[in-house]
Enzyme design. Sequence first.
Site, PDB file in Angstrom:
ATOM      1  CB  ILE A  86      -0.213  37.293   5.809  1.00 21.91           C
ATOM      2  CG1 ILE A  86      -0.825  38.546   5.162  1.00 21.91           C
ATOM      3  CG2 ILE A  86       1.306  37.347   5.722  1.00 21.91           C
ATOM      4  CD1 ILE A  86      -0.475  39.857   5.857  1.00 21.91           C
ATOM      5  CG  ASP A  98      -6.283  31.031  13.157  1.00 20.72           C
ATOM      6  OD1 ASP A  98      -7.297  31.289  13.842  1.00 20.72           O
ATOM      7  OD2 ASP A  98      -5.896  31.754  12.230  1.00 20.72           O
ATOM      8  CB  ALA A 129       1.808  40.108  12.672  1.00 18.32           C
ATOM      9  NE  ARG A 130      -1.415  46.505  12.835  1.00 17.49           N
ATOM     10  CZ  ARG A 130      -1.205  46.760  11.542  1.00 17.49           C
ATOM     11  NH1 ARG A 130      -0.041  46.525  10.994  1.00 17.49           N
ATOM     12  NH2 ARG A 130      -2.149  47.284  10.797  1.00 17.49           N
ATOM     13  CG  ASP A 174       8.178  44.619   7.949  1.00 12.16           C
ATOM     14  OD1 ASP A 174       9.084  45.372   7.529  1.00 12.16           O
ATOM     15  OD2 ASP A 174       7.007  44.648   7.499  1.00 12.16           O
ATOM     16  CD  GLU A 196       5.907  50.033  12.890  1.00 12.67           C
ATOM     17  OE1 GLU A 196       5.944  48.870  13.329  1.00 12.67           O
ATOM     18  OE2 GLU A 196       5.321  50.369  11.855  1.00 12.67           O
ATOM     19  CG  HIS A 211       5.188  48.437   9.053  1.00  7.23           C
ATOM     20  ND1 HIS A 211       4.395  48.776  10.113  1.00  7.23           N
ATOM     21  CD2 HIS A 211       4.424  47.597   8.289  1.00  7.23           C
ATOM     22  CE1 HIS A 211       3.221  48.176   9.996  1.00  7.23           C
ATOM     23  NE2 HIS A 211       3.216  47.450   8.899  1.00  7.23           N
ATOM     24  CB  ILE A 212       9.183  47.447   3.734  1.00  8.40           C
ATOM     25  CG1 ILE A 212      10.153  46.369   4.241  1.00  8.40           C
ATOM     26  CG2 ILE A 212       9.727  48.850   3.986  1.00  8.40           C
ATOM     27  CD1 ILE A 212      11.397  46.200   3.396  1.00  8.40           C
ATOM     28  N   GLY A 213       6.402  45.279   4.634  1.00  5.77           N
ATOM     29  CA  GLY A 213       5.800  44.020   4.166  1.00  5.77           C
ATOM     30  C   GLY A 213       5.004  44.173   2.884  1.00  5.77           C
ATOM     31  CB  ALA A 214       1.986  45.970   2.120  1.00  2.31           C
TER      32      ALA A 214
HETATM   33  N1  LIG Z   1       4.251  43.921   7.658  1.00  3.04           N
HETATM   34  C1  LIG Z   1       3.358  44.507   6.909  1.00  3.04           C
HETATM   35  O1  LIG Z   1       3.653  45.439   6.177  1.00  3.04           O
HETATM   36  C2  LIG Z   1       1.947  44.013   6.922  1.00  3.04           C
HETATM   37  C3  LIG Z   1       1.154  44.150   5.766  1.00  3.04           C
HETATM   38  C4  LIG Z   1      -0.143  43.648   5.786  1.00  3.04           C
HETATM   39  C5  LIG Z   1      -0.656  43.060   6.947  1.00  3.04           C
HETATM   40  N2  LIG Z   1       0.125  42.961   8.059  1.00  3.04           N
HETATM   41  C6  LIG Z   1      -0.389  42.346   9.292  1.00  3.04           C
HETATM   42  O2  LIG Z   1      -0.403  40.939   9.152  1.00  3.04           O
HETATM   43  C7  LIG Z   1      -1.342  40.387  10.073  1.00  3.04           C
HETATM   44  C8  LIG Z   1      -2.149  39.281   9.422  1.00  3.04           C
HETATM   45  O3  LIG Z   1      -2.877  39.784   8.303  1.00  3.04           O
HETATM   46  P1  LIG Z   1      -3.867  38.814   7.474  1.00  3.04           P
HETATM   47  O4  LIG Z   1      -4.289  39.568   6.264  1.00  3.04           O
HETATM   48  O5  LIG Z   1      -3.280  37.465   7.325  1.00  3.04           O
HETATM   49  O6  LIG Z   1      -5.091  38.748   8.506  1.00  3.04           O
HETATM   50  P2  LIG Z   1      -6.229  37.646   8.588  1.00  3.04           P
HETATM   51  O7  LIG Z   1      -7.362  38.273   9.329  1.00  3.04           O
HETATM   52  O8  LIG Z   1      -6.492  37.048   7.238  1.00  3.04           O
HETATM   53  O9  LIG Z   1      -5.573  36.506   9.506  1.00  3.04           O
HETATM   54  C9  LIG Z   1      -5.288  36.659  10.859  1.00  3.04           C
HETATM   55  C10 LIG Z   1      -5.523  35.316  11.529  1.00  3.04           C
HETATM   56  O10 LIG Z   1      -5.050  35.368  12.871  1.00  3.04           O
HETATM   57  C11 LIG Z   1      -5.906  34.549  13.655  1.00  3.04           C
HETATM   58  N3  LIG Z   1      -5.718  34.889  15.054  1.00  3.04           N
HETATM   59  C12 LIG Z   1      -6.268  35.920  15.769  1.00  3.04           C
HETATM   60  N4  LIG Z   1      -5.796  35.901  17.035  1.00  3.04           N
HETATM   61  C13 LIG Z   1      -4.948  34.844  17.110  1.00  3.04           C
HETATM   62  C14 LIG Z   1      -4.153  34.307  18.158  1.00  3.04           C
HETATM   63  N5  LIG Z   1      -4.092  34.869  19.368  1.00  3.04           N
HETATM   64  N6  LIG Z   1      -3.407  33.207  17.905  1.00  3.04           N
HETATM   65  C15 LIG Z   1      -3.412  32.626  16.674  1.00  3.04           C
HETATM   66  N7  LIG Z   1      -4.164  33.089  15.655  1.00  3.04           N
HETATM   67  C16 LIG Z   1      -4.899  34.196  15.866  1.00  3.04           C
HETATM   68  C17 LIG Z   1      -7.287  34.838  13.096  1.00  3.04           C
HETATM   69  O11 LIG Z   1      -8.195  33.796  13.411  1.00  3.04           O
HETATM   70  C18 LIG Z   1      -7.001  34.919  11.599  1.00  3.04           C
HETATM   71  O12 LIG Z   1      -7.202  33.666  10.969  1.00  3.04           O
HETATM   72  C19 LIG Z   1      -2.174  41.579  10.579  1.00  3.04           C
HETATM   73  O13 LIG Z   1      -1.678  41.948  11.848  1.00  3.04           O
HETATM   74  C20 LIG Z   1      -1.840  42.680   9.609  1.00  3.04           C
HETATM   75  O14 LIG Z   1      -1.966  43.939  10.186  1.00  3.04           O
HETATM   76  C21 LIG Z   1       1.408  43.414   8.062  1.00  3.04           C
END
Ligand SMILES: NC(=O)c1ccc[n+]([C@@H]2O[C@H](COP(=O)([O-])OP(=O)(O)OC[C@H]3O[C@@H](n4cnc5c(N)ncnc54)[C@H](O)[C@@H]3O)[C@@H](O)[C@H]2O)c1
Length: 316
Positions: free
Chosen positions: A157, A176, A243-244, A268, A273, A291-294
Amino acid sequence: MKILANDGISKTGITQLEAAGFEVLTTTVAQEQLIHYINQNNIVGLLVRSATQVRKDIIDNCPSLRLIGRGGVGMDNIDVAYAKEKGLHVINTPAASSESVAELVFAHLFGGVRFLYDANRNMPLEGDSKFKQLKKAYAGGSELRGKTLGVIGFGRIGQATAKIALGIGMKVIYTDPFIDKASITINFFDGQTVSFDFKSVTKSALLQQADFISLHVPAQKEYVIGKSEFNIMKEGIGIVNAARGGVIDEVALIDAMEEGKVSFAGLDVFESEPKPEIKILMHPKISLTPHIGAATGEAQDRIGSELASQIITLLK
Ligand SMILES: NC(=O)c1ccc[n+]([C@@H]2O[C@H](COP(=O)([O-])OP(=O)(O)OC[C@H]3O[C@@H](n4cnc5c(N)ncnc54)[C@H](O)[C@@H]3O)[C@@H](O)[C@H]2O)c1
C-alpha cells in the site's frame, strides 16, 4: 463442498466458486452460533473479513473445516499459527486492496489541504447565512504538487500511495526497516511507463523533511507516531492513517493539532475501533472515514476472485 462467507464475498467470487462446484453460503452467522452452524452444514471453508473471529474454539470444534480465508490483509482476527498447526489452510488476499487504500489516502490528503472535511460539516449549517465568512475561513488552502510525502512502511500500500503521489508531482521519501531500496514503475493508460528508484531514509529524517505523512505499517506493539515524533515534524504537517488503529497515539495527535503542529489528520482506522473516541470524532481538524480503505467494488471483486482461485487450487 460448502463454503461459508460469513462477512460476505463479491459476486465474482461466488460465481467462480459455484462454477467449480462449491456451494457458497452468505448468511451472517452470529459469532456464538458459528460452531453449531459449521458442524450442522458440514462447512469446509470459512471466509471472513475483519468482523468474524476465528479462534481456537472454532478450530478445535469444527472437524469438517479445512480452510480459513481472510478477504483482505490483516489476520489479527484469526489464530493463524494454531490453525496451521491443526492442518488447516489459512489464506488471505494481500495485494487486492492496495490501490483502493492508496486512493482513500489521497481523498484525505486532497480534502485536507482544502478543508473539505470541515467545509462539508459547516456548509449545510451556515452556507446560506455565512457564505462570505466560510469562504474566508477556507481560503488558505495549499497544493499537494511540489510537496514532500513521507511514507512510513513501503510495502504494497505504501508503494501504491507513492505512485499516486509521483503522478501528481509530489516528491516521495520513505522509511522501512525491511526494505532498503525499492523501484516503482508507474503504468499509464496508453502503455507508457516511468520508473523511479528509492532508498529508505531514517525515520527521523522522514519526520523532519515531510510536508505530509502517510502510514502503511502492520499492527505494532508500540506507537509509530507519538509525542516525540510529532515534536520533530514540520509545522503544519498533514498526516493520514489508513493502516491500523494504534500506530498513531491519538492523545498526542490531538495535542499536536491543538498546538498547531499538525494542520489536519485523515483517519480511516482508530485506536478504540469500532467505538472511536468522541474527541477524535468531533475534532474539527480530522477528516474521518469508518475503515473503508478496501471498500470499493474493484477491490472487493479482486478479493473475491483471489479467494476463489486459491480455494479451488487447495480444495479441489
Ligand atoms: N484501511 C484499510 O481498510 C486497510 C485495508 C488493507 C490494509 N490495511 C492496512 O495497511 C497496512 C499496510 O498493508 P500492506 O499490504 O502495505 O502491508 P505490507 O506488508 O505489504 O507492508 C507493510 C510494510 O511496513 C513495513 N514496516 C513494518 N514495521 C515498520 C515500522 N515500524 N516502520 C516502518 N515500516 C515498517 C514492513 O517492512 C512492510 O514493508 C496494514 O496495517 C494493513 O492492515 C488497511
